[in-house]
Design an enzyme around this catalytic site. Structure first.
Site, mmCIF file in Angstrom:
data_model
loop_
_atom_site.group_PDB
_atom_site.id
_atom_site.type_symbol
_atom_site.label_atom_id
_atom_site.label_comp_id
_atom_site.label_asym_id
_atom_site.label_seq_id
_atom_site.Cartn_x
_atom_site.Cartn_y
_atom_site.Cartn_z
ATOM 1 N N ASP A 1 0.855 -1.201 0.000
ATOM 2 C CA ASP A 1 0.000 0.000 0.000
ATOM 3 C C ASP A 1 0.888 1.246 0.000
ATOM 4 O O ASP A 1 2.038 1.211 0.438
ATOM 5 C CB ASP A 1 -0.972 0.007 1.190
ATOM 6 C CG ASP A 1 -0.283 0.024 2.543
ATOM 7 O OD1 ASP A 1 0.743 -0.663 2.693
ATOM 8 O OD2 ASP A 1 -0.766 0.734 3.449
ATOM 9 N N GLU B 1 -0.074 -0.723 5.915
ATOM 10 C CA GLU B 1 1.026 -0.197 6.730
ATOM 11 C C GLU B 1 0.906 1.309 6.865
ATOM 12 O O GLU B 1 1.159 1.865 7.917
ATOM 13 C CB GLU B 1 2.373 -0.548 6.094
ATOM 14 C CG GLU B 1 3.555 -0.426 7.077
ATOM 15 C CD GLU B 1 4.134 0.982 7.146
ATOM 16 O OE1 GLU B 1 4.858 1.267 8.113
ATOM 17 O OE2 GLU B 1 3.862 1.799 6.258
HETATM 18 ZN ZN LIG Z 1 6.806 2.165 4.113
#
Ligand SMILES: [Zn+2]
Length: 386
Positions: free
Chosen positions: A76, A142
């Protein structure tokens, strides 16, 4: 079978996946296909948590023996911001003058591409199987709240009996140049709010009230005056930083009844969360006198950790030296990362590309650095499984 291991092609394919958190954008499907064709057993999991979007994740492993080296990362990316401000469109993965542009180029689809390419090369050189196990633990969660990603993926893997020996998290660890920094630990992070209670009154009659702003300033000054510690062998000093002072008073003739200040503490291995809360509350109490106050602490899953320098960090540093000629610093600076979760399962270091343009307009990486990082990972694999 032997697959072409071109980190630039893989990085471009990944950047072209619009995988702004929480969207998978095709990035994990792409990796799943690539790793499956290389002989990995691939698992795709979607994790949920009330109040947060469902997130897709991937775990892939080849080999069933020890030692087990894991590459970890996230596909992501943060939003591109104003597309028009980019020199080259954020998801086009254009190369200009030897530089690859795109969201995720360094944070961290570029790093993942290098790890995958190095692994494909390694497998090609060892007859398709490693002398041990290699896995990829890749999340799509994340850059946001990080609750449906690595933390759950690790728990899931442990639940099915996966045991890891070492992990390389391919986050952009370098500060100025490829090879200058390995991250071997991270400071912890703790958020809190200081609330001072006073008594509301007309501003012309302050003796009838009790202005909480006076008390807040008094405690604030005390907490800012004295450092939390002097640092440790592997960490810089801990730091308490006030991020907001709030009264919310829209009136000109009113002494408010309450005042708040929010703060964040980045702390080192001199403290635990509990000892830190205790220290801050004691210092505040000593400065407060009769000022009525209390603290609210937010739960934190970002504990301090450090991977002790040893044979594994030296193996990684040696590969970096050979390829770049640089002696990497073993650092614990910067923000948190998913390494805070991985450290509960195995020794983890972070080494990837140069972080200078991450989260910025025109995020980019020189193509030559993708080749260099791939070569570093290749040497790490060769030595790890020698
Ligand atoms: Zn990163």
């Amino acid at each position: 079978m032997t697959l072409a291991a071109d980190p630039v092609a893989i990085a471009r394919d990944l950047i072209r996946c619009p995988s702004v958190t929480p969207a998978e954008g095709g990035a994990l499907a792409y990796l799943a296909d690539l790793l499956q064709r290389a002989g990995f057993t691939v698992h795709r999991m979607t994790f949920s948590e009330p109040g947060t979007p469902d997130i897709e994740n991937l775990y892939a492993r080849i080999g069933d023996a020890a030692p087990h080296l894991m590459f970890a990362g996230h596909t992501d990316v943060v939003p591109p911001g104003d597309d028009a401000a980019w020199l080259h469109p954020p998801f086009a993965a254009e190369i200009r003058d030897g530089v690859l542009y795109g969201r995720g180029a360094v944070d961290m689809e570029g790093g993942i591409a290098c790890a995958v390419a190095a692994t494909l090369d390694h497998l090609a050189a060892t007859g398709g199987r490693p002398k041990g196990s290699i896995s990829f633990l890749i999340t799509g969660d994340e850059e946001s709240v990080a609750v449906n990603g690595t933390i759950k993926l690790l728990r899931w893997a442990a639940g099915r009996g996966e045991r890891f020996d070492h992990c390389i998290l391919a986050e952009p660890s370098n500060v100025e140049a490829l090879g200058d920094t390995i991250k071997i630990g991270r400071r912890g992070s703790l958020n809190g709010t200081l609330i001072v209670t006073g008594r509301q009154a007309h501003v012309a009659y302050p003796h009838r009230g009790e202005n909480p702003i006076r008390g807040l300033v008094q405690i604030l000054a005390a907490l800012m005056a004295e450092p939390l510690d002097a640092g440790s062998a592997t960490f810089q000093p801990s730091n308490l930083e006030f991020t907001s002072v709030d009264v919310g008073n829209r009136t000109v003739n009113l002494i408010p009844g309450e005042a708040r200040a929010r703060f964040n503490i980045r702390y080192n291995d001199c403290h635990t969360q509990a000892s830190l809360r205790d220290l801050v509350e004691r210092r505040a109490a000593a400065a407060a006198g009769s000022v009525r106050h209390r603290f609210e602490w937010e739960p934190s899953n970002a504990d301090v950790f450090v991977t002790a320098p040893g044979p594994f960090t030296e193996l990684v540093a040696g590969a970096i030296r050979d390829v770049t000629g640089r002696q990497p610093e073993l650092s614990t600076s910067g923000g948190t990362s998913d390494a805070r979760f991985i450290k509960d399962y195995c020794a983890v270091v972070e080494f990837g590309l140069v972080g200078q343009t991450m989260h910025q307009i025109d995020e980019r990486v020189p193509v030559a650095e993708l080749a260099q990082l791939t070569e570093i990972y290749r040497r790490i694999l060769a030595r790890y499984f020698a």
